[in-house]
Design an enzyme around this catalytic site. Structure first.
Site, PDB file in Angstrom:
ATOM      1  N   HIS A 230       0.872  -1.173   0.000  1.00  0.00           N
ATOM      2  CA  HIS A 230       0.000   0.000   0.000  1.00  0.00           C
ATOM      3  C   HIS A 230       0.908   1.222   0.000  1.00  0.00           C
ATOM      4  O   HIS A 230       1.906   1.264   0.711  1.00  0.00           O
ATOM      5  CB  HIS A 230      -0.899  -0.109   1.226  1.00  0.00           C
ATOM      6  CG  HIS A 230      -1.346   1.163   1.855  1.00  0.00           C
ATOM      7  ND1 HIS A 230      -2.125   2.065   1.189  1.00  0.00           N
ATOM      8  CD2 HIS A 230      -1.158   1.651   3.094  1.00  0.00           C
ATOM      9  CE1 HIS A 230      -2.379   3.085   2.022  1.00  0.00           C
ATOM     10  NE2 HIS A 230      -1.803   2.857   3.165  1.00  0.00           N
ATOM     11  N   TYR A 264      -5.851   9.138   2.254  1.00  0.00           N
ATOM     12  CA  TYR A 264      -5.872   9.691   3.607  1.00  0.00           C
ATOM     13  C   TYR A 264      -4.616  10.522   3.844  1.00  0.00           C
ATOM     14  O   TYR A 264      -3.611  10.367   3.133  1.00  0.00           O
ATOM     15  CB  TYR A 264      -6.023   8.588   4.667  1.00  0.00           C
ATOM     16  CG  TYR A 264      -4.883   7.615   4.752  1.00  0.00           C
ATOM     17  CD1 TYR A 264      -3.743   7.905   5.501  1.00  0.00           C
ATOM     18  CD2 TYR A 264      -4.943   6.387   4.109  1.00  0.00           C
ATOM     19  CE1 TYR A 264      -2.692   7.006   5.591  1.00  0.00           C
ATOM     20  CE2 TYR A 264      -3.895   5.471   4.194  1.00  0.00           C
ATOM     21  CZ  TYR A 264      -2.774   5.791   4.935  1.00  0.00           C
ATOM     22  OH  TYR A 264      -1.732   4.905   5.030  1.00  0.00           O
ATOM     23  N   ASP A 551     -27.241 -20.541  19.285  1.00  0.00           N
ATOM     24  CA  ASP A 551     -28.517 -21.187  19.617  1.00  0.00           C
ATOM     25  C   ASP A 551     -28.737 -22.323  18.636  1.00  0.00           C
ATOM     26  O   ASP A 551     -28.401 -22.230  17.468  1.00  0.00           O
ATOM     27  CB  ASP A 551     -29.685 -20.193  19.662  1.00  0.00           C
ATOM     28  CG  ASP A 551     -30.032 -19.590  18.319  1.00  0.00           C
ATOM     29  OD1 ASP A 551     -29.179 -19.587  17.410  1.00  0.00           O
ATOM     30  OD2 ASP A 551     -31.177 -19.106  18.169  1.00  0.00           O
TER      31      ASP A 551
HETATM   32  P1  FAD Z   1       4.126  -6.349  12.413  1.00  0.00           P
HETATM   33  O1  FAD Z   1       4.371  -4.985  12.878  1.00  0.00           O
HETATM   34  O2  FAD Z   1       4.463  -6.660  10.999  1.00  0.00           O
HETATM   35  O3  FAD Z   1       4.891  -7.302  13.394  1.00  0.00           O
HETATM   36  C1  FAD Z   1       5.125  -8.664  13.109  1.00  0.00           C
HETATM   37  C2  FAD Z   1       6.514  -8.982  13.570  1.00  0.00           C
HETATM   38  O4  FAD Z   1       6.732 -10.371  13.454  1.00  0.00           O
HETATM   39  C3  FAD Z   1       7.566  -8.295  12.713  1.00  0.00           C
HETATM   40  O5  FAD Z   1       8.317  -7.417  13.508  1.00  0.00           O
HETATM   41  C4  FAD Z   1       8.375  -9.438  12.160  1.00  0.00           C
HETATM   42  O6  FAD Z   1       9.736  -9.159  12.071  1.00  0.00           O
HETATM   43  C5  FAD Z   1       8.088 -10.555  13.140  1.00  0.00           C
HETATM   44  N1  FAD Z   1       8.286 -11.863  12.547  1.00  0.00           N
HETATM   45  C6  FAD Z   1       7.739 -12.335  11.400  1.00  0.00           C
HETATM   46  N2  FAD Z   1       8.199 -13.553  11.137  1.00  0.00           N
HETATM   47  C7  FAD Z   1       9.054 -13.880  12.122  1.00  0.00           C
HETATM   48  C8  FAD Z   1       9.858 -15.015  12.407  1.00  0.00           C
HETATM   49  N3  FAD Z   1       9.874 -16.086  11.584  1.00  0.00           N
HETATM   50  N4  FAD Z   1      10.603 -15.017  13.528  1.00  0.00           N
HETATM   51  C9  FAD Z   1      10.584 -13.959  14.359  1.00  0.00           C
HETATM   52  N5  FAD Z   1       9.860 -12.853  14.142  1.00  0.00           N
HETATM   53  C10 FAD Z   1       9.102 -12.815  13.036  1.00  0.00           C
HETATM   54  N6  FAD Z   1      -2.775   0.770  10.587  1.00  0.00           N
HETATM   55  C11 FAD Z   1      -3.471   1.688  11.263  1.00  0.00           C
HETATM   56  O7  FAD Z   1      -4.166   1.342  12.204  1.00  0.00           O
HETATM   57  N7  FAD Z   1      -3.449   3.008  10.912  1.00  0.00           N
HETATM   58  C12 FAD Z   1      -2.708   3.430   9.878  1.00  0.00           C
HETATM   59  O8  FAD Z   1      -2.691   4.607   9.565  1.00  0.00           O
HETATM   60  C13 FAD Z   1      -1.979   2.486   9.127  1.00  0.00           C
HETATM   61  N8  FAD Z   1      -1.274   2.883   8.062  1.00  0.00           N
HETATM   62  C14 FAD Z   1      -0.517   1.975   7.411  1.00  0.00           C
HETATM   63  C15 FAD Z   1       0.273   2.424   6.361  1.00  0.00           C
HETATM   64  C16 FAD Z   1       1.100   1.562   5.710  1.00  0.00           C
HETATM   65  C17 FAD Z   1       1.955   2.060   4.586  1.00  0.00           C
HETATM   66  C18 FAD Z   1       1.117   0.191   6.069  1.00  0.00           C
HETATM   67  C19 FAD Z   1       1.980  -0.799   5.374  1.00  0.00           C
HETATM   68  C20 FAD Z   1       0.298  -0.265   7.087  1.00  0.00           C
HETATM   69  C21 FAD Z   1      -0.508   0.621   7.767  1.00  0.00           C
HETATM   70  N9  FAD Z   1      -1.323   0.206   8.819  1.00  0.00           N
HETATM   71  C22 FAD Z   1      -2.028   1.135   9.521  1.00  0.00           C
HETATM   72  C23 FAD Z   1      -1.430  -1.205   9.192  1.00  0.00           C
HETATM   73  C24 FAD Z   1      -0.547  -1.515  10.369  1.00  0.00           C
HETATM   74  O9  FAD Z   1       0.718  -1.022  10.149  1.00  0.00           O
HETATM   75  C25 FAD Z   1      -0.441  -3.018  10.599  1.00  0.00           C
HETATM   76  O10 FAD Z   1      -1.678  -3.613  10.465  1.00  0.00           O
HETATM   77  C26 FAD Z   1       0.116  -3.313  11.989  1.00  0.00           C
HETATM   78  O11 FAD Z   1       1.271  -2.593  12.221  1.00  0.00           O
HETATM   79  C27 FAD Z   1       0.390  -4.790  12.154  1.00  0.00           C
HETATM   80  O12 FAD Z   1       1.022  -5.016  13.382  1.00  0.00           O
HETATM   81  P2  FAD Z   1       1.563  -6.453  13.756  1.00  0.00           P
HETATM   82  O13 FAD Z   1       2.179  -6.382  15.077  1.00  0.00           O
HETATM   83  O14 FAD Z   1       0.480  -7.439  13.538  1.00  0.00           O
HETATM   84  O15 FAD Z   1       2.600  -6.803  12.604  1.00  0.00           O
HETATM   85  N1  THG Z   2     -33.790 -24.635  12.141  1.00  0.00           N
HETATM   86  C1  THG Z   2     -33.060 -25.587  12.716  1.00  0.00           C
HETATM   87  N2  THG Z   2     -31.999 -25.317  13.483  1.00  0.00           N
HETATM   88  C2  THG Z   2     -31.625 -24.031  13.678  1.00  0.00           C
HETATM   89  C3  THG Z   2     -32.372 -22.985  13.108  1.00  0.00           C
HETATM   90  C4  THG Z   2     -33.486 -23.316  12.314  1.00  0.00           C
HETATM   91  N3  THG Z   2     -30.532 -23.757  14.419  1.00  0.00           N
HETATM   92  C5  THG Z   2     -29.958 -22.422  14.397  1.00  0.00           C
HETATM   93  C6  THG Z   2     -31.063 -21.391  14.424  1.00  0.00           C
HETATM   94  N4  THG Z   2     -32.009 -21.672  13.359  1.00  0.00           N
HETATM   95  C7  THG Z   2     -31.759 -21.492  15.747  1.00  0.00           C
HETATM   96  N5  THG Z   2     -32.789 -20.503  15.915  1.00  0.00           N
HETATM   97  C8  THG Z   2     -34.098 -20.798  16.171  1.00  0.00           C
HETATM   98  C9  THG Z   2     -34.897 -19.811  16.703  1.00  0.00           C
HETATM   99  C10 THG Z   2     -36.216 -20.087  17.048  1.00  0.00           C
HETATM  100  C11 THG Z   2     -36.747 -21.344  16.831  1.00  0.00           C
HETATM  101  C12 THG Z   2     -35.970 -22.315  16.240  1.00  0.00           C
HETATM  102  C13 THG Z   2     -34.642 -22.047  15.915  1.00  0.00           C
HETATM  103  C14 THG Z   2     -38.131 -21.653  17.269  1.00  0.00           C
HETATM  104  N6  THG Z   2     -38.518 -21.190  18.453  1.00  0.00           N
HETATM  105  C15 THG Z   2     -39.844 -21.419  19.005  1.00  0.00           C
HETATM  106  C16 THG Z   2     -40.219 -20.246  19.902  1.00  0.00           C
HETATM  107  O1  THG Z   2     -39.340 -19.522  20.344  1.00  0.00           O
HETATM  108  O2  THG Z   2     -41.405 -20.101  20.159  1.00  0.00           O
HETATM  109  C17 THG Z   2     -39.958 -22.691  19.786  1.00  0.00           C
HETATM  110  C18 THG Z   2     -39.126 -22.752  20.996  1.00  0.00           C
HETATM  111  C19 THG Z   2     -39.433 -23.951  21.865  1.00  0.00           C
HETATM  112  O3  THG Z   2     -40.494 -24.575  21.703  1.00  0.00           O
HETATM  113  O4  THG Z   2     -38.579 -24.223  22.717  1.00  0.00           O
HETATM  114  O5  THG Z   2     -38.843 -22.338  16.596  1.00  0.00           O
HETATM  115  O6  THG Z   2     -34.166 -22.458  11.721  1.00  0.00           O
HETATM  116  N7  THG Z   2     -33.391 -26.876  12.507  1.00  0.00           N
END
Ligand code: FAD
Ligand code: THG
Length: 820
Positions: A230, A264, A551
């Site tokens: 980027h 930005y 659920d």
């Molecule tokens: P990293 O900082 O990459 O850390 C991972 C570390 O793991 C590294 O230091 C690496 O050396 C280490 N590592 C990897 N492999 C090994 C290994 N085998 N052994 C030992 N160590 C290892 N984010 C924002 O929130 N705001 C911003 O404005 C923003 N701007 C950005 C601009 C740019 C140009 C870029 C590139 C990124 C930007 N980001 C921004 C994103 C942000 O920088 C990253 O998402 C964030 O820094 C990731 O942090 P991290 O700790 O996960 O990774």
């Molecule tokens: N069908 C089946 N499984 C499911 C869903 C489904 N699992 C995930 C999700 N959907 C679960 N959610 C619900 C929500 C409500 C009901 C069933 C699944 C339901 N409720 C009745 C009530 O609240 O009146 C009966 C409850 C009871 O008698 O205890 O029917 O869509 N297979």
């Protein structure tokens, strides 16, 4: 500790000392874990990963409540952290500009999310934007969104400050230790191999940023992220900024977004820093990234910073000059293509791998969310659960078909392209499609289905074939009308009046079998499932703190064979983790299919196809039978998420088309139609049936979610039961609202203001849909307990939409439609 063998005290190795690894060491040691070793291949404290060059813009507001909570915590934490006498967060505020009507509308929607998730923000005029950022050309701007608590994180300082704090509590940080292998035994991680020796571990957390897939391969774990470059550039000194900023704090104007051109901005004392997402996706092979010293030797600043590609920058520079005319005389002094991670859905990947116990991931995390993520992962490791809902970040959220390298590459690149796009909540991915189709797909196409995508599935939302059933024309605002059709109303009405077929194939189905199956499900879920074979039970999965993990419907098909209707792929992982050896769990979803036949004529349709008794007496509500419909063996369950008489009919995938055709032919006399997910969602909300992940999550207990009826405290001990016994009175409850104006709609995530709310809203909408039977839009919202009849209003694109607290259930309270 949730996953350590009881007898061994936890020994944690964190891979990577970027912002995530440093934050995590701080959060773990703060929770009393002192045996923490952070291994880093580069030199500390700026080892050369994404953090080392991150400009640190922190815009807190996101459509995701969880990401916003992570960002809020990061701001709070970094504001209180210091290094070199400087705070690690600088609250210059944030400003997002709108230069198109579509963006201006979207900023109104964004202001809603900010309100819902507790971020201060205000929509402001073009003149106010100009005041906040004098360099912009006011004539281009329609308005802005100003968030005074956003600002700049000093990522390297914050890494250092957290590292020092962790070190004071006993953590070790070892620089220039390159991880080369992960040791394991019997499915558990046992240590980390480096070029300078092996480090035994009970827990390993990969915080390796975009190197995640490399570490993952050592562990035999797929890490679904794509590293992309980027562009970030700095101008030369600008006369307009001369003397404007203290070199120590570098900036005083809000961090700025110009999303209509994917740009930005921030200040660097008297220069501007500019980031662009406008260029083509530039994927990087994480296996080919140079080690630190080699990168330096080839005159790269660091391994994660690649040479600037001028040709990609040129159009963005013209866009910058258009927005800020002063830049027409300026130059770009330096630029680089910095690498960081993108996932198929833009969310982080967190959690313990199902493939290797004790091996955790904390990757694809922005600086913005880093401290919040670290806190959540530390809680998860220490307590077995986090205080914030993590289901959108769970490494196990992806379906099998979403884990292929091809999918991760294609979707990751698309996330980059869309990073600043205005995205409708229902907007489906465009590629790769179709990925998963039910056996009925060809018939659905013949009926003119409009498909949207979910979990890789093609899901019919309505069918053009039903257009002749439309009565009267409902009109909607253009945003709410996207991915919607007036046909939906006709399908909903037809389901209430006659009968419709619903493709329920994407509903996750697990088979739980074995001698221990009953005891296991009793221990895992809240309701009593120890009923005779043929019974179906609605029940909940809770975590230890009583939060709702899912659920379920549990159908006991034989003494030791259950079919479980579930939600996320993580449900299976959760059950497997807790299952004893005499229980087997198998996902049946892909090999089977399901049709919901629902409506007052459902029995007339189905009964002639079988010799089994489908009368109310012969086949009661919430009962299951294995039988045949014509030539097709089916498992029939009498339940209905849409709140009508009828059955879910399951069969194997090979017989699916035959089942559809059989029901279709038999239904002609009753006027059967196929109906889609839009009608389905409307009908289930009228009935008050919650959707897990949207209406309730792990952050909520059953009582506040209105699901206390599914909890039987007397059925013996179950996971989460102890926590339910000590609950404080609920501060907020899932509350049904009806919009007062019969033509108004909202879509979800909007803030809700109760009477007397000044400033901050009382709560937010979870899901909403027009209730065609009720003639009103139904919205569920988390709100403090309010009596039925209370007046509230929902903020929708800046408009105040009046609504009233309703009494549940909104539709058919006596259940006469289902139980007959
Ligand atoms: P990293 O900082 O990459 O850390 C991972 C570390 O793991 C590294 O230091 C690496 O050396 C280490 N590592 C990897 N492999 C090994 C290994 N085998 N052994 C030992 N160590 C290892 N984010 C924002 O929130 N705001 C911003 O404005 C923003 N701007 C950005 C601009 C740019 C140009 C870029 C590139 C990124 C930007 N980001 C921004 C994103 C942000 O920088 C990253 O998402 C964030 O820094 C990731 O942090 P991290 O700790 O996960 O990774
Ligand atoms: N069908 C089946 N499984 C499911 C869903 C489904 N699992 C995930 C999700 N959907 C679960 N959610 C619900 C929500 C409500 C009901 C069933 C699944 C339901 N409720 C009745 C009530 O609240 O009146 C009966 C409850 C009871 O008698 O205890 O029917 O869509 N297979």
């Amino acid at each position: 500790m949730s996953s350590a063998p009881e007898t061994v005290s936890p020994r944690i190795v964190v891979i990577g000392a970027g912002i995530v690894g440093c934050s995590l060491a701080d959060e773990l040691t703060a929770r009393g874990l002192h045996d923490v070793t952070v291994l880093e291949q580069g030199p500390l404290p700026a080892p050369g990963g994404s953090t080392s060059h991150a400009p640190g813009l922190v815009f807190q507001t996101s459509p995701s409540k969880t990401l916003t909570a992570f960002a809020r915590y990061t701001v709070e934490k970094f504001s209180a952290l210091e290094a070199d006498g400087l705070p690690c967060f600088h609250p210059v505020g944030g400003l997002e500009l709108a230069t198109t009507p579509e963006r201006w509308a979207d900023l109104h929607r964004k202001a809603g999310w900010a309100g819902s998730w507790g971020v201060r923000g205000e929509l402001v005029s073009a003149a106010r934007c100009k005041e906040l950022w004098p360099l912009v050309d006011e004539s281009m701007i329609l308005g802005g969104f100003h968030t005074p608590d956003d600002g700049l994180a000093r990522a390297v300082l914050a890494s250092r400050a957290q590292m020092h704090r962790a070190q004071e509590r006993g953590a070790r940080f070892l620089e220039r230790h390159t991880v080369t292998g992960i040791d394991q035994q019997g499915g558990r991680v046992t240590g980390v191999v480096t070029d300078r020796g092996t480090f035994p571990a009970t827990h390993v957390v990969s915080a390796a940023g975009f190197w995640g897939p490399v570490i993952g391969r050592m562990a035999g774990v797929d890490v679904p992220l794509l590293p992309l470059a980027h562009q970030y550039a700095r101008t030369g000194p600008l006369p307009q900024l001369a003397g404007a900023n203290d070199p120590r704090t570098e900036a005083s104007k809000p961090i700025l977004r110009f999303q209509d051109r994917d740009l930005y901005f921030r200040e660097h004392t008297d220069r501007l820093g500019i980031g662009s997402y406008a260029h083509r996706p530039l994927p990087v092979d994480p296996f080919a990234v140079l080690p630190y010293d080699e990168a330096r030797a080839r005159s790269l600043d660091m391994p994660s910073s690649l040479p600037f590609t001028e040709e990609d920058w040129a159009p963005s520079w013209r866009d910058c000059q258009e927005l800020m005319p002063a830049l027409r005389d300026a130059t770009v002094d330096e630029g680089f293509n910095g690498v960081f991670s993108f996932t198929p859905d833009g969310m982080p990947v967190l959690g313990e791998s199902r493939a290797l116990r004790g091996f955790w991931l904390a990757e694809a995390v922005w600086v913005t969310h880093s401290a919040g993520v670290a806190k959540a992962v530390a809680e998860w490791i220490v307590d077995g659960h986090a205080t914030v809902d993590l289901h959108e970040c769970d490494v196990h959220r992806f379906e099998g078909a979403q884990r292929s390298p091809a999918y991760v590459r294609e979707r990751g690149a698309q996330q980059f392209v869309e990073v600043y796009d205005v995205v409708h909540p229902l907007q489906p991915m465009e590629h790769p499609r179709p990925l998963r189709v039910s056996p009925f797909h060809a018939r659905q196409q013949e009926l003119g289905a409009s498909f949207l995508e979910g979990g890789g599935w093609e899901r019919a939302h309505w069918y053009e074939a039903n257009a002749p059933l439309v009565e009267g024309a409902e009109s909607r605002d253009p945003w709410a009308a996207r991915h919607w059709s007036p046909v939906v109303a006709a399908e909903a009405r037809h389901t209430r009046e006659r009968v419709a077929l619903y493709d329920m194939t994407p509903l996750r189905r697990l088979e739980v079998t074995g001698p221990g199956a009953l005891a296991f499900l009793q221990r895992m879920t809240t309701n009593n499932v120890a009923k005779k074979p043929g019974a179906v039970t609605y029940t909940l999965l809770l975590d230890e703190k009583g939060g709702i993990r899912s659920d379920l419907t549990v159908a006991r098909l034989a003494a030791d064979r259950f079919q479980v209707g579930a939600n996320s792929p993580a449900d299976q992982v959760w059950l497997e983790r807790h299952a004893p050896d005499d229980v087997q769990i198998r996902d049946l979803t892909s090999g089977t299919c399901c049709i919901g036949v629902w409506g007052p004529l459902a029995r007339d349709l189905v009964q002639p196809l079988t010799r089994d008794d489908f009368s109310h007496e012969g086949f009661g509500y919430f009962r299951a039978k294995e039988t045949y419909l014509g030539h097709v063996p089916v498992t029939a369950m009498r339940l209905s998420y849409v709140g009508e008489l009828g059955w879910e009919l399951y069969t194997t995938a090979d017989l699916g088309l035959r089942l559809w055709d059989t029901l279709w032919a038999a239904g002609q006399e009753c006027g059967v139609i196929a109906a889609g997910r839009s009608a389905f969602n409307s009908l289930r909300l009228e009935k008050g049936y919650r959707a897990w992940g949207t209406d309730m999550t792990e952050e909520h207990n059953p009582y506040e979610a209105g699901l206390g009826f599914a909890v039987r405290l007397d059925h013996g001990d179950f996971l989460g039961r102890a926590a339910l016994e000590h609950l404080p009175p609920p501060r907020r409850v899932l509350t049904p609202l009806l919009l007062d104006d019969p033509s108004a709609v909202v879509l979800g995530k909007e803030p809700v203001y109760a009477a007397g709310d000044a400033g901050a809203p009382s709560g937010y909408v979870t899901s909403a849909a027009y209730g065609y039977t009720l003639g009103r839009c139904v919205a569920y919202a988390w709100l403090p307990p309010l009596p039925a009849g209370s007046a509230v209003h929902i903020e929708y694109f800046g408009e105040k939409v009046p609504a009233t607290v309703a009494e549940e259930p909104l539709f058919d309270p006596k259940m006469v439609r289902i139980r007959r």
